[in-house]
Design a protein around this motif. Structure first.
Motif, mmCIF file in Angstrom:
data_model
loop_
_atom_site.group_PDB
_atom_site.id
_atom_site.type_symbol
_atom_site.label_atom_id
_atom_site.label_comp_id
_atom_site.label_asym_id
_atom_site.label_seq_id
_atom_site.Cartn_x
_atom_site.Cartn_y
_atom_site.Cartn_z
ATOM 1 N N MET A 1 0.833 -1.208 0.000
ATOM 2 C CA MET A 1 0.000 0.000 0.000
ATOM 3 C C MET A 1 0.861 1.248 0.000
ATOM 4 S SD MET A 1 -3.405 0.343 0.409
ATOM 5 C CE MET A 1 -4.873 -0.436 0.937
ATOM 6 N N GLY A 2 2.075 1.043 0.477
ATOM 7 C CA GLY A 2 2.932 2.212 0.606
ATOM 8 C C GLY A 2 3.234 2.870 -0.712
ATOM 9 N N SER A 3 3.366 2.058 -1.741
ATOM 10 C CA SER A 3 3.745 2.611 -3.028
ATOM 11 C C SER A 3 2.543 3.109 -3.801
ATOM 12 C CB SER A 3 4.479 1.562 -3.850
ATOM 13 O OG SER A 3 3.575 0.507 -4.114
ATOM 14 N N LEU A 4 1.403 3.000 -3.196
ATOM 15 C CA LEU A 4 0.182 3.349 -3.919
ATOM 16 C C LEU A 4 0.039 4.860 -4.093
ATOM 17 C CD1 LEU A 4 -1.854 1.532 -5.076
ATOM 18 C CD2 LEU A 4 -3.270 1.829 -3.066
ATOM 19 N N GLU A 5 0.499 5.555 -3.089
ATOM 20 C CA GLU A 5 0.193 6.985 -3.057
ATOM 21 C C GLU A 5 0.701 7.771 -4.272
ATOM 22 O OE1 GLU A 5 -1.469 10.334 -2.284
ATOM 23 O OE2 GLU A 5 -1.972 8.403 -1.393
ATOM 24 N N PRO A 6 1.969 7.590 -4.655
ATOM 25 C CA PRO A 6 2.419 8.337 -5.833
ATOM 26 C C PRO A 6 1.595 8.008 -7.069
ATOM 27 C CG PRO A 6 4.155 6.896 -4.988
ATOM 28 C CD PRO A 6 3.046 6.834 -4.026
ATOM 29 N N CYS A 128 -11.479 -1.667 -11.491
ATOM 30 C CA CYS A 128 -10.260 -1.416 -10.733
ATOM 31 C C CYS A 128 -9.315 -0.614 -11.603
ATOM 32 C CB CYS A 128 -9.623 -2.755 -10.370
ATOM 33 S SG CYS A 128 -8.103 -2.592 -9.458
ATOM 34 N N LEU A 129 -8.557 0.229 -10.982
ATOM 35 C CA LEU A 129 -7.565 0.976 -11.751
ATOM 36 C C LEU A 129 -6.422 0.054 -12.135
ATOM 37 C CD1 LEU A 129 -7.285 4.309 -9.769
ATOM 38 C CD2 LEU A 129 -8.385 3.940 -11.953
ATOM 39 N N ASP A 130 -5.951 0.236 -13.337
ATOM 40 C CA ASP A 130 -4.813 -0.556 -13.796
ATOM 41 C C ASP A 130 -3.593 0.363 -13.810
ATOM 42 O OD1 ASP A 130 -2.961 -2.062 -15.021
ATOM 43 O OD2 ASP A 130 -4.284 -2.800 -16.600
ATOM 44 N N TYR A 131 -2.909 0.390 -12.688
ATOM 45 C CA TYR A 131 -1.887 1.414 -12.503
ATOM 46 C C TYR A 131 -0.763 1.323 -13.532
ATOM 47 C CZ TYR A 131 -4.039 2.842 -8.180
ATOM 48 O OH TYR A 131 -4.914 3.323 -7.259
ATOM 49 N N ALA A 132 -0.316 0.100 -13.773
ATOM 50 C CA ALA A 132 0.813 -0.053 -14.695
ATOM 51 C C ALA A 132 0.441 0.498 -16.060
ATOM 52 C CB ALA A 132 1.183 -1.522 -14.806
ATOM 53 N N GLN A 238 4.165 15.467 -15.267
ATOM 54 C CA GLN A 238 5.371 14.816 -15.729
ATOM 55 C C GLN A 238 6.334 14.560 -14.585
ATOM 56 O OE1 GLN A 238 6.447 17.267 -19.181
ATOM 57 N NE2 GLN A 238 6.150 15.372 -20.307
ATOM 58 N N ALA A 239 6.353 15.491 -13.644
ATOM 59 C CA ALA A 239 7.189 15.267 -12.470
ATOM 60 C C ALA A 239 6.743 13.997 -11.761
ATOM 61 C CB ALA A 239 7.097 16.461 -11.526
ATOM 62 N N GLN A 240 5.426 13.865 -11.667
ATOM 63 C CA GLN A 240 4.880 12.692 -10.993
ATOM 64 C C GLN A 240 5.202 11.423 -11.770
ATOM 65 O OE1 GLN A 240 3.719 13.035 -8.077
ATOM 66 N NE2 GLN A 240 3.207 10.896 -7.734
ATOM 67 N N LEU A 241 5.131 11.534 -13.085
ATOM 68 C CA LEU A 241 5.458 10.379 -13.921
ATOM 69 C C LEU A 241 6.889 9.946 -13.682
ATOM 70 C CD1 LEU A 241 3.958 10.829 -17.485
ATOM 71 C CD2 LEU A 241 3.674 8.922 -15.934
ATOM 72 N N LYS A 242 7.746 10.937 -13.583
ATOM 73 C CA LYS A 242 9.159 10.624 -13.394
ATOM 74 C C LYS A 242 9.362 9.944 -12.044
ATOM 75 C CE LYS A 242 12.026 13.761 -15.148
ATOM 76 N NZ LYS A 242 12.686 15.071 -15.044
ATOM 77 N N ARG A 243 8.654 10.479 -11.061
ATOM 78 C CA ARG A 243 8.787 9.920 -9.724
ATOM 79 C C ARG A 243 8.327 8.462 -9.710
ATOM 80 N NH1 ARG A 243 5.754 13.971 -6.434
ATOM 81 N NH2 ARG A 243 6.829 15.412 -7.809
ATOM 82 N N VAL A 244 7.290 8.220 -10.461
ATOM 83 C CA VAL A 244 6.650 6.919 -10.419
ATOM 84 C C VAL A 244 7.391 5.897 -11.275
ATOM 85 C CG1 VAL A 244 4.655 5.852 -11.508
ATOM 86 C CG2 VAL A 244 4.329 7.551 -9.740
ATOM 87 N N ALA A 249 4.637 -0.734 -10.090
ATOM 88 C CA ALA A 249 3.237 -0.337 -10.078
ATOM 89 C C ALA A 249 2.453 -1.290 -9.199
ATOM 90 C CB ALA A 249 2.683 -0.356 -11.482
ATOM 91 N N PRO A 250 1.530 -0.761 -8.438
ATOM 92 C CA PRO A 250 0.689 -1.636 -7.623
ATOM 93 C C PRO A 250 -0.131 -2.531 -8.532
ATOM 94 C CG PRO A 250 0.166 0.680 -7.256
ATOM 95 C CD PRO A 250 1.184 0.636 -8.318
ATOM 96 N N GLU A 251 -0.128 -3.774 -8.197
ATOM 97 C CA GLU A 251 -0.812 -4.735 -9.067
ATOM 98 C C GLU A 251 -1.854 -5.467 -8.258
ATOM 99 O OE1 GLU A 251 -2.017 -5.821 -12.131
ATOM 100 O OE2 GLU A 251 -0.008 -5.058 -12.544
ATOM 101 N N PHE A 252 -3.090 -5.341 -8.636
ATOM 102 C CA PHE A 252 -4.133 -6.028 -7.893
ATOM 103 C C PHE A 252 -4.484 -7.367 -8.520
ATOM 104 C CE2 PHE A 252 -5.402 -1.486 -7.006
ATOM 105 C CZ PHE A 252 -4.647 -1.442 -5.857
#
Lengths: 465, 177
Positions: A1-6, A128-132, A238-244, A249-252
């Motif tokens: 869950m920790g990596s979910l926030e970004p 569900c969101l598909d983060y990747a 884009q900053a967020q993209l770079k960070r991420v 990616a969180p995978e459900f």
């Protein structure tokens, strides 16, 4: 869950950047201002960031949306590859498995009201969101936007068109070979032998008249401007993209595997499966305990009057140790577990949002200002107390050495205080006069200190009010 | 882009060629007929590299001509959108310049020439950079990118650009002299 926030933040930014003004309207519906549901897409995406797999009915219910409307939005997002959906036929029992899993996942949003009397098979849709995939989609989208614009700017890949000013016949560069005149350097119309002029294209086609340098220049300016605005407005994204980029990616997983996983985790007494999930388990036959969390979110939201986003980041707060009476007041019934769960996202998130998120309204700013203020205030307070402590120590030393000197110092000190403290000071002086030993003085001093600090508290209130 | 492919064609041979060298005559005629032609589908036939198979001839009634179905290998050249080519400039005017890469004619219009190159009219019309270091005139060799093709039954015409990285003059005849 920790990596979910970004990632959630990425989704939110993307939602605001690209889906802000998307209207989910059927073509047959009249366009009245009342039925205007632009921005709905953003709300739905935001809601999905707080959930994992969610049954669409439940989502609709908690968003107070009509399920058809929601489905239309979700279908759109499915096409946009942001959301994965799963449909299956299931009885009430199957639904319950989902509910248990949802509760175990601790996303807190599974406010299911699954009546036991439902035995028939119903097709339920989950999403569900598909983060990747979202990362890829957003990146690709930005890339395409920029490329299109850049190509247009360099007039790359554009086939020049020519137009005859006399007979308005149009030619493309493909006809160039036939149009060449050997008498001069221009192209000539096949019909009237008039000189052809280049036609300015696409984005600036409204000013078709003179396809000359002037129009080209104007067009370039326009494109340049557009490019700059894109760069500027997409910077946070884009900053967020770079960070991420380097984060996994969180995978459900698929709905089934997700359910299995969550139920499994819970069965093993996984600490992450929170108390409430135990509740859900206890009443496995009945309705799983709906989290209290959701209500709280709304309370905080209405209290601060902020956007969903603001409220969202407002509710979770472990940073909040230092934090803010005002925050506590609003979210009074936040459980500890909840705080722990959504920890350490708030402050940084909120602040950075205040800085770079354009759509953050003034509310968010206000919040951060308040935040700042409180911090600064506490700091000042602390400093002052330290000063006073030091002074008192000094004083004590002095008192021991010479009484009269101490008296004078004390006098100055009381003068420094506001009027309220005055009588306190007087009392103290009297006492001091009465009992001359150092011990009594100390004792009295302690007494005197307490009301003093109390006074300071008053001071705070006054300043705040 | 070049391709080595097998094509088929029905050849009509005049009766006067019937004799010991029929086959040679047939191949010579094939080359004469086919090389340098253009088909919209395959592009320009550059050269025939071999004959795979010659079928049974069919004598035409009345004329005495014989029709042979011939399978032959050949090299074809077909320009594609996005392809990078090297071409020789054949004509320069205010609207841009024409160049040819083998059989293919390519037009580069002035807005697909880098903005820092200006048209200079005169005895030898050319496009020159402001510092005069690069000059495009007749007989210059340029590397260009094809951004559009128009394929007719007998002709392929391309639009090119030199407004991209690594495109432009690759040898300047003026400098060489």
């Amino acid at each position: 869950m920790g990596s979910l926030e970004p990632f959630n933040r990425l989704v939110k930014l993307a939602a605001r950047a690209f889906y802000d003004d998307i209207s989910m309207k059927g073509d047959n519906q009249p366009k009245t201002s009342r039925g205007d549901n632009r921005g709905m897409a953003v709300v739905v995406l935001d809601a999905l960031t707080r959930r994992q797999w969610v049954r669409e009915e439940d989502l609709a219910k908690s968003l107070k949306l009509h399920s058809k409307q929601l489905r239309r939005i979700l279908r759109f997002f499915e096409e946009e590859k942001l959301v994965t959906r799963d449909h299956r036929k299931e009885s009430a029992k199957g639904a319950k498995i989902y509910s248990a899993a949802a509760a175990a996942a601790g996303d807190g949003q599974s406010g299911t009201k699954e009546g036991e009397e439902k035995v028939k098979l119903h097709t339920h849709s989950y999403c569900c969101l598909d983060y990747a995939q979202i990362c890829d989609v957003v990146r690709y989208r930005i890339h395409r936007m920029k490329k299109t614009l850049k190509d247009e700017l360099d007039s790359r890949n554009t086939v020049q068109h020519y137009i005859c000013p006399n007979c308005k016949k149009r030619y493309s560069a493909f006809d160039a070979l036939q149009l060449v005149s050997y008498t001069d350097e221009y192209f000539h119309c096949e019909n009237c032998n008039g000189e052809l002029v280049a036609e300015s294209d696409k984005l600036a086609s409204e000013e078709m008249g003179d396809g000359d340098d002037n129009a080209r220049k104007r067009r370039r300016e326009k494109l340049n401007d557009m490019q700059q605005r894109i760069d500027e407005q997409l910077k946070p994204l884009q900053a967020q993209l770079k960070r991420v980029k380097d984060l996994p990616a969180p995978e459900f997983g698929s709905l089934q595997s997700w359910e299995r996983l969550n139920i499994g985790a819970f069965a093993h007494g996984d600490p992450s499966a929170a108390d409430s999930s135990r509740n859900a388990q206890g009443q496995y036959n009945g309705t799983p305990m709906p989290y209290l969390g959701e209500t709280k979110v709304e309370v905080a939201l209405s209290g601060s009057g902020a956007k969903e986003e603001g409220a969202e980041s407002g509710t979770d707060g472990t940073v909040m140790k230092v934090l803010p009476p005002w925050m506590v007041r609003e979210g009074m019934n936040i459980t500890k577990e909840q705080r722990g769960e959504t920890s350490n996202t708030t402050k940084g998130d909120e602040k950075s949002e205040g800085k770079d998120e354009k759509k953050q309204d003034s509310k968010g700013d206000e919040k951060s200002i308040q935040d700042e203020y409180i911090k600064a205030y506490y700091e000042a307070l602390k400093k002052r107390q330290e000063e006073e402590d030091a002074k008192r120590m000094q004083e004590e030393g002095h008192t021991l050495s010479s009484e009269s000197h101490a008296k004078r110092l004390l006098g100055t000190k009381t003068k420094r205080e506001d009027g309220d403290v005055e009588d306190e000071g007087v009392e103290w002086e009297e006492e001091q006069l009465a009992g001359n030993t150092a011990e009594t003085y100390k004792f009295v001093d302690l007494n005197a200190e307490a009301p003093e600090s109390g006074d300071e508290e008053d001071d705070i209130d006054w300043e705040e009010g | 882009m070049f391709f080595h492919i097998v094509l088929e064609r029905n050849m009509q041979l005049h009766p006067r060629h019937f004799g010991p060298h029929l086959r040679d005559k047939l191949v010579a005629k094939l080359m004469k007929d086919v090389e340098g032609t253009c088909s919209g589908r395959h592009g320009f036939v550059v050269a025939i590299t071999g004959v795979e198979d010659i079928g049974k001839g069919l004598i035409r009634e009345g004329t005495g001509f014989v029709t042979f179905p011939v399978k032959y290998q050949c090299v074809v050249f077909r320009p594609f959108k996005g392809e990078i080519l090297e071409a020789v400039v054949t004509m320069v005017n205010k609207m841009g310049f024409f160049a040819e890469a083998g059989p293919v004619q390519i037009f580069v219009s002035n807005h697909l020439i880098p903005d820092d190159m200006e048209f200079q009219s005169g005895d030898v019309p050319n496009y020159t950079t402001s510092d005069g270091s690069v000059k495009i005139q007749k007989e210059s060799e340029v590397r260009l990118k094809i951004i559009g093709t128009r394929v007719d039954a007998t002709e392929i015409f391309c639009i090119g650009t030199i407004k991209d990285d690594f495109l432009g003059v690759i040898s300047d005849p003026g400098a060489a002299v």
